[in-house]
Enzyme design. Structure first.
Site, short mmCIF file in Angstrom:
data_model
loop_
_atom_site.label_atom_id
_atom_site.label_comp_id
_atom_site.label_asym_id
_atom_site.label_seq_id
_atom_site.Cartn_x
_atom_site.Cartn_y
_atom_site.Cartn_z
N ALA A 75 44.33 49.53 34.71
CA ALA A 75 45.25 48.53 35.26
C ALA A 75 45.18 47.27 34.42
CB ALA A 75 44.88 48.19 36.70
N TYR A 141 48.90 39.99 40.56
CA TYR A 141 47.90 41.04 40.38
C TYR A 141 47.51 41.65 41.73
CZ TYR A 141 43.36 43.22 39.83
OH TYR A 141 42.32 44.09 39.90
N PHE A 169 35.03 43.10 44.90
CA PHE A 169 35.01 41.65 44.79
C PHE A 169 34.73 41.36 43.30
CE2 PHE A 169 35.88 39.68 48.94
CZ PHE A 169 36.32 40.83 49.55
N ARG A 220 32.36 32.97 44.63
CA ARG A 220 32.70 34.40 44.54
C ARG A 220 31.50 35.25 44.94
NH1 ARG A 220 36.88 32.36 44.13
NH2 ARG A 220 38.55 32.66 42.61
N1 UFG Z 1 35.69 30.53 35.89
C1 UFG Z 1 35.29 29.37 35.25
N2 UFG Z 1 35.12 29.41 33.89
C2 UFG Z 1 35.33 30.53 33.13
C3 UFG Z 1 35.73 31.71 33.81
C4 UFG Z 1 35.91 31.66 35.18
O1 UFG Z 1 35.09 28.34 35.88
O2 UFG Z 1 35.17 30.47 31.92
C5 UFG Z 1 35.82 30.52 37.35
C6 UFG Z 1 37.17 31.02 37.83
O3 UFG Z 1 38.10 29.99 37.89
C7 UFG Z 1 36.81 31.60 39.20
C8 UFG Z 1 35.38 32.10 39.01
O4 UFG Z 1 34.89 31.43 37.86
O5 UFG Z 1 36.81 30.60 40.15
C9 UFG Z 1 35.30 33.58 38.75
O6 UFG Z 1 36.24 33.90 37.73
P1 UFG Z 1 36.37 35.34 37.05
O7 UFG Z 1 37.46 35.22 36.04
O8 UFG Z 1 35.05 35.80 36.60
O9 UFG Z 1 36.80 36.25 38.25
P2 UFG Z 1 38.02 36.09 39.25
O10 UFG Z 1 37.44 35.73 40.57
O11 UFG Z 1 39.12 35.26 38.74
O12 UFG Z 1 38.60 37.56 39.19
C10 UFG Z 1 38.01 38.59 39.89
C11 UFG Z 1 38.43 39.90 39.25
C12 UFG Z 1 39.91 40.08 39.44
C13 UFG Z 1 40.27 39.89 40.89
C14 UFG Z 1 39.81 38.57 41.38
C15 UFG Z 1 40.12 38.34 42.84
O13 UFG Z 1 38.14 39.92 37.88
O14 UFG Z 1 40.25 41.38 39.04
O15 UFG Z 1 38.41 38.50 41.22
O16 UFG Z 1 40.54 37.02 42.99
F1 UFG Z 1 41.60 39.92 41.04
#
Ligand code: UFG
Length: 328
Positions: A75, A141, A169, A220
């Site tokens: 995906a 997404y 998660f 998270r």
């Molecule tokens: N973040 C930072 N700096 C970075 C990267 C991320 O501050 O360099 C923050 C993001 O804004 C977020 C948290 O860290 O608040 C976690 O970010 P990730 O990109 O690691 O993960 P996400 O929560 O955005 O994404 C994950 C999965 C997705 C899913 C999502 C659900 O990778 O597939 O959770 O919201 F959709």
């Protein structure tokens, strides 16, 4: 069982494929290598490079390899990218998946495990989030994954397709031997970015410090990739033992803020990690923490990595073994 694993050259998919094989299943890995890596496929003969939405190709594989079930991880999965280009997400995640399902139905393959996401819930109304929480995705997404889950319910009703949707998660960590881990280009995920900052000294951006959380940064629920892999095995067992059409959350039930992740990474690596403040990323909810009670109860799933430090240690091992990613 003989399993078709789409996305099996990707981060989670490669670890899932290893676990399924260790449990005695045969795996055929279908991956277009757009984001996956040939080197992440531990048995090169298992790899078929191709598009899971290619009806002809998929039909041939399902029949020639006498596939019993499909584990669908392929995906597009970046929240920010999906906000910028929704059409690509509906095409890749929904339209192509429906083509896969149709081809499965024609071939009489009626068992399906879907890699889904916490992003189906959107901004939570209550925490921790269980499966009965309203689903109001905050980005395309999450919406494409929810739409696919809903389609699966109707395929179940109409065609007897049995499925388990696993709502991950935040997948994190690497295999304990350091062989398989996260390598996205460019990397957008927090854990690998923080650890790379420990390696290079390049500051890691903190996306948003004005969330309604204790320290203002987003919270998270980080769940180890090997624990996710274990859940796929449990999902397949579930499909063998009973008719199913179910969704399960997969998380540890503990929330960590961006700053807590960085602090833990400093401890694990023993290195300074420079940071720089940055604005919020569009589509990012403030807090996502799972209740995975249903998976524990119904799938017998019990994550082994409850400690964030232990999760980060595995990711750190992978990064030190692969400082240039899989190309090294
Ligand atoms: N973040 C930072 N700096 C970075 C990267 C991320 O501050 O360099 C923050 C993001 O804004 C977020 C948290 O860290 O608040 C976690 O970010 P990730 O990109 O690691 O993960 P996400 O929560 O955005 O994404 C994950 C999965 C997705 C899913 C999502 C659900 O990778 O597939 O959770 O919201 F959709």
């Amino acid at each position: 069982m003989r399993l078709l694993v789409t996305g099996g050259a990707g981060y989670v998919g490669s670890v899932v494929a290893r676990r399924l094989r260790a449990a005695g299943h045969e795996t055929v890995i279908l991956d277009d290598l757009s984001t996956g890596h040939r080197a992440a496929v531990e048995r090169p003969d298992d790899l078929v490079q191709g598009d899971f939405g290619d009806r002809l190709r998929v039909g041939g594989l399902l029949e020639a390899r006498r596939i019993d079930a499909v584990v669908h991880l392929a995906a597009s999965c970046l929240v920010g990218e999906s906000v910028a280009d929704p059409a690509a997400y509906y095409r890749n995640n929904l339209e192509r998946s429906l083509a896969l399902l149709d081809r499965m139905r024609q071939a009489g393959v009626l068992r399906f495990v879907l890699s889904s996401t916490a992003a189906v819930y959107g901004e939570p109304a209550a925490l921790p989030i269980d499966e009965d929480h309203p689903t109001r995705p905050a980005n395309p997404y999450g919406d494409t994954k929810l739409a696919l889950e809903r389609a699966l319910h109707w395929y179940h009703a109409a065609h007897g397709l049995r499925f388990v949707a696993l709502r991950y998660f935040n997948a994190a960590g690497a295999t304990s031997d350091g062989a398989l881990g996260e390598d996205h280009r460019p990397e957008s995920h927090l854990v690998p970015n923080v650890l790379r900052a420990a390696l290079t000294g390049e500051p890691v951006p903190i996306f948003g410090s004005d969330y309604p959380t204790p320290d203002g940064t987003a919270v998270r629920d980080y769940v180890h990739v090997e624990d996710l892999a274990e859940a796929h095995l449990a999902a397949l067992r579930r499909l063998e033992s009973r008719a199913a059409g179910e969704s399960f959350n997969l998380g540890n039930g503990h929330g960590f803020s961006v700053l807590q992740v960085i602090e833990t990474a400093r401890r694990v690596t023993g290195r300074p990690i420079p940071v720089r403040p940055a604005g919020r990323r569009p589509g990012d909810p403030g807090t996502l923490v799972a209740s995975a009670q249903r998976a524990r109860r119904e799938l017998g799933w019990a994550p082994r990595f409850a400690e964030l430090g232990a999760i980060l240690e595995t990711a750190w091992r992978f990064l030190r073994q692969h400082p240039d990613g899989y190309s090294a």
